[in-house]
Design an enzyme around this catalytic site. Structure first.
Site, PDB file in Angstrom:
ATOM      1  N   TRP A  91      -7.215   2.567  68.534  1.00 56.83           N
ATOM      2  CA  TRP A  91      -6.291   3.779  69.248  1.00 56.83           C
ATOM      3  C   TRP A  91      -5.912   4.798  68.179  1.00 56.83           C
ATOM      4  O   TRP A  91      -4.917   5.203  67.946  1.00 56.83           O
ATOM      5  CB  TRP A  91      -5.217   3.076  69.887  1.00 56.83           C
ATOM      6  N   GLN A  95     -11.393  13.350  62.716  1.00 58.18           N
ATOM      7  CA  GLN A  95      -9.630  12.638  62.636  1.00 58.18           C
ATOM      8  C   GLN A  95      -9.703  12.155  61.258  1.00 58.18           C
ATOM      9  O   GLN A  95      -8.892  12.469  60.436  1.00 58.18           O
ATOM     10  CB  GLN A  95      -9.441  11.905  63.780  1.00 58.18           C
ATOM     11  N   TYR A  98     -19.942   1.519  73.905  1.00 56.60           N
ATOM     12  CA  TYR A  98     -19.322   1.913  72.299  1.00 56.60           C
ATOM     13  C   TYR A  98     -19.009   0.783  71.534  1.00 56.60           C
ATOM     14  O   TYR A  98     -19.395   0.562  70.585  1.00 56.60           O
ATOM     15  CB  TYR A  98     -18.056   2.697  72.566  1.00 56.60           C
TER      16      TYR A  98
END
Length: 297
Positions: A155, A17, A130
């Site tokens: 986010w 992304q 994570y």
């Protein structure tokens, strides 16, 4: 990077992304060598060393990561390899060749118990694998002695890959009602925002007469959209701005009603004031960024 001289920029994870957006925003700052996993697999530490030594970049930009938060709980070795060991190797190699490293981290290094916005120097206490792996990556970079910027974001969403935005649009087209967690808060951050602000900061590094820029600015900075909401509020905004003909009802639920393998912080809100004060850049409000993201799909 040496001021005033075009540098080679090694960009990892170009199909991700943030990597996809960075490949576009970094144009003009140097010669961008953008590699996907086939060209640079961060799980192969020997290859990481070899590629850096062959390319000899002036700047390494590393958005690549193991981002499957729940999967990391059982795939600990893979998460640590990609999120901790590989950034450490990149940092070591950067120091050896006099390069700088830009790396991306996460709000999940915090436990979420603070009532206000998290600052860069607040105590870290990750609650899942994570977060622990990303914190270990931060520490490895800092300990390497290389010139670096670590941008913590939160986010992250975009029009590619797997993320909350795309999941909501898919489910919203299939169902009339969705239940979404309403008691976890953070700043939904468009991948394009991260890439654009990163490029704005790095443009300052390559400006004339900035030979000591990295010495002055190396460190951790929070980089998220402005404002905050819950996952429920994020979902409602997605459908508000989307072009779905029939929009689902979004029902608020507590996180306890939607258990996940990885514990998530209830408060992921981070202050961007250090970023603004240091570099003069401010992220747009999360709603405005979301509106623009959906308009460009």
């Amino acid at each position: 990077m040496n001021a005033g001289k075009e540098q080679t920029i090694l960009l990892t994870g170009v199909n991700g992304q943030v990597g996809f957006e960075l490949a576009r925003t970094l144009q003009g700052l140097g010669k961008v060598v953008a590699l996907d996993r086939s060209g640079l697999d961060l799980a192969d530490l020997d290859q990481v060393r070899r590629v850096v030594r062959e390319i000899r970049p002036g700047l390494i930009v590393n958005p690549a990561a193991h981002t499957a938060v729940d999967k990391a709980e059982t795939d600990v070795d893979a998460a640590m390899r990609l999120n901790a060991e590989a950034p450490g190797v990149l940092a070591e190699e950067a120091r050896k060749i006099g390069a700088a490293l830009v790396h991306y981290s996460t709000d999940y290094v915090f436990d979420g118990t603070k009532s206000g916005l998290y600052a860069e120097d607040d105590p870290v206490n990750p609650q899942n694998v994570y977060g622990k792996s990303k914190l270990a990556g931060e520490q490895a970079i800092a300990n390497s002695g290389c010139s670096h910027l670590i941008f913590r974001t939160s986010w992250v969403y975009g029009t590619r890959g797997k993320n909350f935005l795309l999941t909501m649009l898919r489910l919203g087209a299939e169902r009339s009602e969705l239940s979404v967690v309403a008691d976890q808060f953070g700043a939904p951050t468009w991948a394009n925002t991260i890439a654009a602000l990163s490029a704005n900061v790095l443009a300052q590094a390559v400006a004339p007469n900035q030979s000591d820029w990295w010495e002055k600015h190396s460190g951790i900075y929070h980089l998220t959209a402005s404002g905050a909401t819950s996952w429920h509020g994020f979902a409602e905004a997605i459908f508000e701005f989307s072009e779905l003909e029939k929009k689902p009802t979004v029902k608020p639920i507590p996180a306890a009603a939607y258990p996940t393998p990885a514990t998530r912080p209830s408060n992921s809100r981070m202050s961007n004031e250090k970023l603004a004060a240091t570099f003069g850049v401010r992220a747009p409000d999360w709603r405005e960024a979301l509106r623009l993201c959906l308009a460009t799909r």
